[in-house]
Design a protein around this motif. Structure first.
Motif: not given
Length: 241
Positions: A131-134, A192, A48, A61-62, A150-152
């Motif tokens: 974005r957030t890193a998982g 993010g 995250g 967080k992702a 990553q989630s965007t």
């Protein structure tokens, strides 16, 4: 312990270490907080995005959740940047994106091309692309691989705060050259790493130039000692936006 001086920047570790997957160890966030009250970074295993506002720390967080860090002595950061933020310039401005922000900063600090600038933006945003890193799936997994999962998110008509730093070109690999910023919504439910943004009308912008930059490197860290730490400018630009 001596109080940090306003607008000096303290950094633990370097971006190239994250690129090489150095993220298993670090320092307690409580230690980071002794150097300031506004900042950003990540968490152990790159789980995250971190934002620090007025000494309050949040993990974005992702999965989209936001976790307040209420026990900073028990949470580790492998990379963090922080300052005791006291803006020397405050303006209201409508900003259409990072390029527009760069023009604004140049106008406010025409002689700061090769200096650090701390930035806080408060208001309503027409759009935030973040974005957030998982997090790492295994030790020493590099940031490019982590970022592939990553989630965007795109947040629209959202009120909140962006905080970050404009870093000079010569620190690429130590930090991220250009604007490196994180966002959190006013209700602390969304946020993010900022990839792009546009304000909804005028927002409040506070900025401060920094001429003092302090860096601490990890010690007794096998991952850091073994890392190549070669400069991957394209990789950093790709994952940091």
């Amino acid at each position: 312990m001596a109080q940090p001086s306003p607008n000096e920047i303290y950094q633990f570790s370097i971006i190239s270490a994250l690129m090489d997957g150095v993220a298993s160890h670090g320092i307690p966030i409580s230690s980071l907080l002794t150097h300031g009250d506004h900042g950003l970074g990540t968490f152990r295993s790159m789980d995250g995005e971190m934002i620090i506002l007025d000494s309050a720390v949040y993990q974005m967080k992702a999965d989209g959740s936001i976790v307040p860090i209420n026990t900073p002595d028990k949470v580790i950061t492998p990379f963090g940047v922080i300052t005791k933020f006291e803006p020397t310039q405050k303006v209201k401005a409508s900003i259409s994106g990072k390029l527009d922000l760069a023009v604004l900063l140049k106008g406010l600090f025409p002689s700061a091309r090769n200096h650090f600038v701390s930035i806080r933006i408060d208001g309503t945003f027409r759009k935030i692309h973040a974005r957030t890193a998982g997090g790492q799936e295994y030790p020493r997994e590099g940031m490019v691989s982590v970022a592939s999962r990553q989630s965007t998110y795109t947040f629209e008509a959202v009120k909140g705060t962006i905080f970050g730093f404009r870093c000079p070109e010569y620190v690429m690999g130590i930090n991220v050259a250009g604007e490196h910023m994180h966002f959190i919504s006013e209700d602390r439910l969304r946020g993010g790493h900022v990839l792009g943004f546009e304000t909804e009308g005028e927002v409040e912008v506070g900025v401060a130039m920094a001429s003092r930059f302090h860096m601490e490197l990890p010690t007794e860290d096998e991952e850091f000692n073994d890392a190549e730490l070669g400069l991957d400018s394209k990789g950093i630009s790709a994952v940091e936006g």
